[in-house]
Scaffold this motif. Structure first.
Motif, PDB file in Angstrom:
ATOM      1  N   PRO C  17     -98.718  62.233 -15.512  1.00 51.73           N
ATOM      2  CA  PRO C  17     -97.900  63.295 -16.113  1.00 51.73           C
ATOM      3  C   PRO C  17     -96.747  62.745 -16.958  1.00 51.73           C
ATOM      4  O   PRO C  17     -96.444  63.306 -18.017  1.00 51.73           O
ATOM      5  CB  PRO C  17     -97.364  64.070 -14.908  1.00 51.73           C
ATOM      6  CG  PRO C  17     -97.984  63.511 -13.699  1.00 51.73           C
ATOM      7  CD  PRO C  17     -98.834  62.359 -14.055  1.00 51.73           C
ATOM      8  N   TRP C 272     -99.049  67.839 -12.029  1.00 51.57           N
ATOM      9  CA  TRP C 272     -99.967  67.737 -13.160  1.00 51.57           C
ATOM     10  C   TRP C 272    -100.315  69.127 -13.669  1.00 51.57           C
ATOM     11  O   TRP C 272    -100.323  69.393 -14.869  1.00 51.57           O
ATOM     12  CB  TRP C 272    -101.203  66.959 -12.712  1.00 51.57           C
ATOM     13  CG  TRP C 272    -102.265  66.733 -13.745  1.00 51.57           C
ATOM     14  CD1 TRP C 272    -103.584  67.081 -13.630  1.00 51.57           C
ATOM     15  CD2 TRP C 272    -102.138  66.084 -15.016  1.00 51.57           C
ATOM     16  NE1 TRP C 272    -104.269  66.694 -14.744  1.00 51.57           N
ATOM     17  CE2 TRP C 272    -103.409  66.079 -15.621  1.00 51.57           C
ATOM     18  CE3 TRP C 272    -101.060  65.528 -15.700  1.00 51.57           C
ATOM     19  CZ2 TRP C 272    -103.643  65.540 -16.882  1.00 51.57           C
ATOM     20  CZ3 TRP C 272    -101.290  64.981 -16.953  1.00 51.57           C
ATOM     21  CH2 TRP C 272    -102.570  64.997 -17.533  1.00 51.57           C
ATOM     22  N   LEU C 275     -97.446  70.673 -15.588  1.00 51.40           N
ATOM     23  CA  LEU C 275     -97.307  70.120 -16.935  1.00 51.40           C
ATOM     24  C   LEU C 275     -98.406  70.639 -17.858  1.00 51.40           C
ATOM     25  O   LEU C 275     -98.139  71.085 -18.977  1.00 51.40           O
ATOM     26  CB  LEU C 275     -97.328  68.588 -16.877  1.00 51.40           C
ATOM     27  CG  LEU C 275     -97.207  67.894 -18.228  1.00 51.40           C
ATOM     28  CD1 LEU C 275     -95.876  68.236 -18.888  1.00 51.40           C
ATOM     29  CD2 LEU C 275     -97.337  66.384 -18.086  1.00 51.40           C
ATOM     30  N   GLU C 333    -103.602  66.480  -8.508  1.00 51.94           N
ATOM     31  CA  GLU C 333    -102.747  65.608  -9.297  1.00 51.94           C
ATOM     32  C   GLU C 333    -103.578  64.862 -10.322  1.00 51.94           C
ATOM     33  O   GLU C 333    -104.806  64.746 -10.191  1.00 51.94           O
ATOM     34  CB  GLU C 333    -102.007  64.622  -8.387  1.00 51.94           C
ATOM     35  CG  GLU C 333    -100.802  65.218  -7.671  1.00 51.94           C
ATOM     36  CD  GLU C 333     -99.787  65.857  -8.611  1.00 51.94           C
ATOM     37  OE1 GLU C 333     -99.845  65.638  -9.832  1.00 51.94           O
ATOM     38  OE2 GLU C 333     -98.930  66.609  -8.104  1.00 51.94           O
ATOM     39  N   PHE C 334    -102.894  64.302 -11.329  1.00 52.78           N
ATOM     40  CA  PHE C 334    -103.582  63.516 -12.344  1.00 52.78           C
ATOM     41  C   PHE C 334    -104.254  62.313 -11.684  1.00 52.78           C
ATOM     42  O   PHE C 334    -103.697  61.675 -10.802  1.00 52.78           O
ATOM     43  CB  PHE C 334    -102.590  63.021 -13.391  1.00 52.78           C
ATOM     44  CG  PHE C 334    -103.205  62.065 -14.370  1.00 52.78           C
ATOM     45  CD1 PHE C 334    -103.948  62.541 -15.437  1.00 52.78           C
ATOM     46  CD2 PHE C 334    -103.069  60.698 -14.194  1.00 52.78           C
ATOM     47  CE1 PHE C 334    -104.531  61.661 -16.331  1.00 52.78           C
ATOM     48  CE2 PHE C 334    -103.656  59.814 -15.083  1.00 52.78           C
ATOM     49  CZ  PHE C 334    -104.389  60.293 -16.151  1.00 52.78           C
TER      50      PHE C 334
END
Lengths: 238, 290, 346
Positions: C17, C272, C275, C333-334
């Protein structure tokens, strides 16, 4: 041909498989018991048959018609009623209104009045309390109401989830006497019970469920030595 | 004084109708339908747009269109969201409300559209030496009639019984044969009919219809059902009524401070939610299970 | 855990992110003057969405009330930095309490103060609000927004009421805003992987998880709510220093809906997601705006009717909920794992 035929039924909640490949069948005027420790999927099995949850595999035939995956409101119209765990009567509605709700599951509205009269005859206590709030009834009376409500749609098959739950022994006897009458009238009855001895003596056949599948099948003859059986079936891990 | 009391009662009745529309839908699917306000708005637009037709035809058209919008909103959006987290449903209804506002803006323009609907309801008459507006009396009469009709529908008919049962326990109601899709559609259509009634009363007094026309009353009706207890229709209607009366009273009593009437009202909501999360008519904390 | 979620520190979860945030800011900021302003607003929105992520995303409890904290942060920052002569003479402020007029601090001190004050107010209101669940919480937070808005909109002694407070000093350097946003992101990340953060996420799936871990659900939620109050206050403060003016209406229903949409479209259970949602909604909104104005988008001339932008965004949001209610990132999450999966397929 059996009235209800369940073959290799698989069901669960989300991705969790609770019952795997359960098979049994029942004919008109007969009864089947289902026993097993808590949380093995007895209620899930009944919910899957009645349409409360959608099974992920296997087949369910009611009088030759495939009912697997159908909605509960359609299944009841095809002739299968479930008395859910904990009775689930509408405590805020009157006894009369609870019974009237049972009418929604009838295929046609003809004979509605007679059906209600018949239930009042079978369960006289409901007739005396018909204008009371259902929540005011005693546990045994509520159980009778729940059974009567499920019977008003005149099902060919009646499923009961723990009818003895929270009831005094004498009341339990009373409820099972009613069930005998209902079976004598030609209804097929499936009873899930926590109390194994109760249902094993009562039903023609009793399925013992463990970890989501049928571990063994008992007959009333087995009831006598159930104590020793219970040890081997329920013993470990309890 | 009499006029203030009449105004309070008629405002209360109006909010009761709006709250009832929200309560009907909440009962069957545990959804706070924020977009109920946009049903009121479309009904108001319809009444204004069809003002040149005879009133009865204009009303019929409005009811048809509004009920159709309500029916379609359930069919296309909410039906697919059934059973998801109520918070997601609430957000979705917020989103749908925005969608409809923007669509109205595209169709009708951002500026208010206005027309005098049912002009014979404007004006005042003398009673015992006091001047009383016709609309406040008509509002009260109309509200009472609609509430009685709804009461009959809910308490005495099979549909009403099913609605009450579904509100208490939808799962069990379905096991008994209550057809979920039909019942939920029926609840939405009824809420559309109620929205039309609300819009009619609103438009007579304030004919300036803009895309946000129904937002305010919906927020206040929402406050009402929280106060009254969201899980019973009687509670919802009574809560709506109480909000209308309180707001009316605050407006009279606060004088120059009346701009803060909403703050007091919201504060009241916060207190009620904290003390009795199920509303003051509930026995327990029924909202907890939502 | 259904939503992927956090377990322990993972560099790619944090750097992914951060990288997107930096790269997106760098490219958009340089593109044109109007895009620079859009980027600056987007950074404010991102901090606001992060604030929502900390509380709404992790706990699963809906809040419509965070607009109050953003409003407060914006107000404090604006009031403390607007020039004294403006506060003393602007027509919109002619009823202002006189002690507010001479107050004046450095812009960054004002930002810190507004974050702290909003956090403190969140903590205080949270003591009451965090006792509620589900729908009751949603409506109670809505009531909080209603009260705050109603007071600030009408009271001309504390602020400009329904009018604007003008001449608030602006931060023109986008990278200062980027730095604040990035720092917020890092803080939120470390909070989310902390013991408390993980406990809150566990309560999202199962309300009994916290008691089972021996933690009070009220306490962990209150902590998250306070932290998210700090961030919302910071976001409001950033916003006022980008817009250069404070106006109550900026933080009401549209603001609430916009920021919640960003969070939910992206996927509320992860940073993530916060964003991706912010970038996507800002980006799509900007592209549609250019289409409305008949400007070329990536060399293509596609014109849409004036006003249809808002319809398209709102429809997309609802469609998104129908298609995937846990957001585009599914709340994960990324991670670079998807690249591995891709290379396996080929």
């Amino acid at each position: 041909m059996p009235l209800l035929e369940v073959t290799d039924l698989i069901a669960g909640y989300g991705r969790v498989e609770v019952i795997s490949k359960i098979s049994f069948s029942i004919e008109a005027g007969k009864s089947v018991g289902i026993v097993g420790p808590n949380g093995v999927g007895k209620s899930t099995l009944l919910q899957a048959i009645a349409g409360g949850i959608s099974p992920s595999g296997g087949s369910i035939k009611l009088d030759g018609v495939d009912i697997k995956g159908k909605k509960p409101e359609d299944i009841v119209r095809l002739g299968l009623s479930l008395v859910p765990e904990g009775r689930q009567i509408f405590s805020g509605l009157s006894v009369k209104e609870n019974l009237a709700l049972g009418l929604t599951g009838r295929k046609d509205k003809k004979g509605s009045v007679e059906a209600i009269l018949k239930m009042k005859e079978l369960f006289p206590v409901l007739s005396t309390h018909e204008n009371h709030q259902a929540g005011m009834l005693s546990g045994g009376q509520q159980q009778q109401l729940a059974i009567a409500r499920a019977l008003i749609s005149e099902p060919k098959v009646l499923l009961l989830d723990e009818p003895s739950l929270g009831l005094a022994p004498t009341v339990i006897d009373d409820v099972f006497d009613r069930l005998k009458q209902i079976i004598a009238l030609g209804t097929a009855v499936v009873i899930v019970e926590q109390r194994a001895n109760l249902v094993t003596t009562f039903a023609e056949e009793t399925l013992v469920i463990r970890d989501g599948h049928v571990q063994s099948r008992l007959t009333p003859a087995d009831a006598a030595n159930l104590a020793s059986l219970e040890k081997s079936y329920f013993g470990a891990g309890e | 004084m009499i006029q203030s009391i009449l105004d309070a009662i008629s405002l209360g009745g109006l909010y009761a109708l709006a709250a009832l529309g929200l309560g009907l839908v909440f009962g069957v699917m545990r959804l706070v339908n924020f977009a109920h306000g946009e049903l009121i708005t479309i009904a108001a637009y319809m009444l204004v747009v069809t003002v040149n037709l005879p009133l009865i035809i204009s009303l019929l058209l409005t009811v048809l269109v509004t009920a159709a919008v309500a029916f379609l909103m359930e069919l296309t959006i909410y039906r697919r969201l059934r059973g998801v987290n109520p918070a997601i449903m609430l957000i979705a209804s917020f989103g749908l409300s925005t969608v409809l506002q923007r669509v109205y803006e595209l169709i009708f323009g951002a500026l208010p559209k206005s027309a005098v609907v049912a002009p014979f309801l404007n004006g005042a008459f003398k009673f015992a030496g006091l001047s009383i507006t016709i609309s406040s009396v008509i509002t009260i009469v109309l509200t009472v009639v609609i509430l009685l009709a709804m009461g009959y529908l809910v308490e005495k008919t099979s549909l009403g019984l099913q609605l009450r049962a579904a509100a208490a326990d939808f799962r069990t109601a379905r096991l008994l044969g209550v057809r979920s899709n039909r019942l939920i559609s029926a609840a939405f259509v009824l809420s559309g009919v109620l929205a039309t009634c609300v819009a009619f009363i609103l438009v007579v007094e304030n004919p300036e219809v803009n895309p946000y026309y129904g937002v305010n009353i919906t927020i206040l009706a929402l406050v009402g059902i929280v106060i009254g207890g969201i899980s019973s229709l009687r509670g919802a209607a009574l809560g709506g009524f109480v909000v209308g009366v309180i707001l009316s009273a605050l407006n009279t009593l606060l004088g120059n401070g009346r701009v803060y009437a909403y703050s007091w009202l919201f504060l009241l909501v916060l207190i009620i939610l904290l003390v009795r999360p199920g509303g003051f008519l509930s026995k327990g904390s029924e909202l907890e299970r939502v | 855990m259904k939503h992927g979620g956090y377990t322990k520190f993972s560099l790619q979860n944090l750097l992914g992110p951060l990288a997107l945030l930096t790269v997106a800011t760098y490219f958009l900021n340089g593109a044109s003057t109007s895009l620079q302003l859009i980027t600056q607003f987007a950074l404010c929105y991102f901090v606001m969405v992060l604030a929502l992520q900390v509380f709404v995303g992790n706990s699963g409890v809906l809040s419509f009330g965070h607009g109050s904290f953003a409003l407060l942060g914006s107000y404090v920052s604006g009031m403390l930095t607007a020039p004294v002569h403006i506060k003393g003479h602007a027509l919109a402020l002619n009823q202002l309490w006189s002690f507010l007029v001479p107050l004046q601090v450095n812009i960054y001190v004002a930002m810190a103060l507004s974050a702290l004050i909003s956090g403190a107010v969140a903590a205080l209101t949270g003591i009451l609000l965090m006792r509620l669940n589900g729908l009751a919480a949603g409506i109670a937070t809505f009531a909080l927004l209603g009260v705050t808005y109603n007071i600030f909109f009408n009271n001309k002694q504390i602020g400009p009421g329904s009018q604007a407070l003008p001449a608030v000093p602006t931060i023109t350097n986008t990278y200062i805003l980027l730095l604040i946003a990035a720092l917020s992101l890092v803080c939120v990340y470390f909070f989310n992987i902390s013991r408390i953060g993980r406990t809150i996420l566990a309560t999202r799936e199962d309300a009994m998880a916290a008691p089972a871990l021996g933690v009070s659900i009220f306490k962990v939620r209150l902590i998250a709510f306070s932290i998210s109050g700090v961030l919302a206050g910071l976001a409001g403060s950033m916003y006022v220093h980008v817009a250069g003016t404070f106006q109550v209406q900026d933080y009401y229903l549209d603001f609430t809906f916009m920021t919640l949409s960003m969070l939910i479209v992206g996927g509320s259970a992860s940073i993530w997601g916060a964003l991706v949602g912010t970038v996507l909604i800002t980006g799509v909104g900007q592209i549609l705006l250019m289409m409305e104005q008949n400007l070329p988008v990536f060399g293509l001339h596609i014109t849409i009717p004036l006003g249809s932008r808002a319809v398209i965004i709102a429809v997309t949001f609802v469609a998104m909920l129908l298609w995937r209610s846990s957001g585009i990132t599914n709340g994960r999450e990324f991670s670079l794992d998807f690249l591995k999966k891709l290379s396996k397929k080929n």
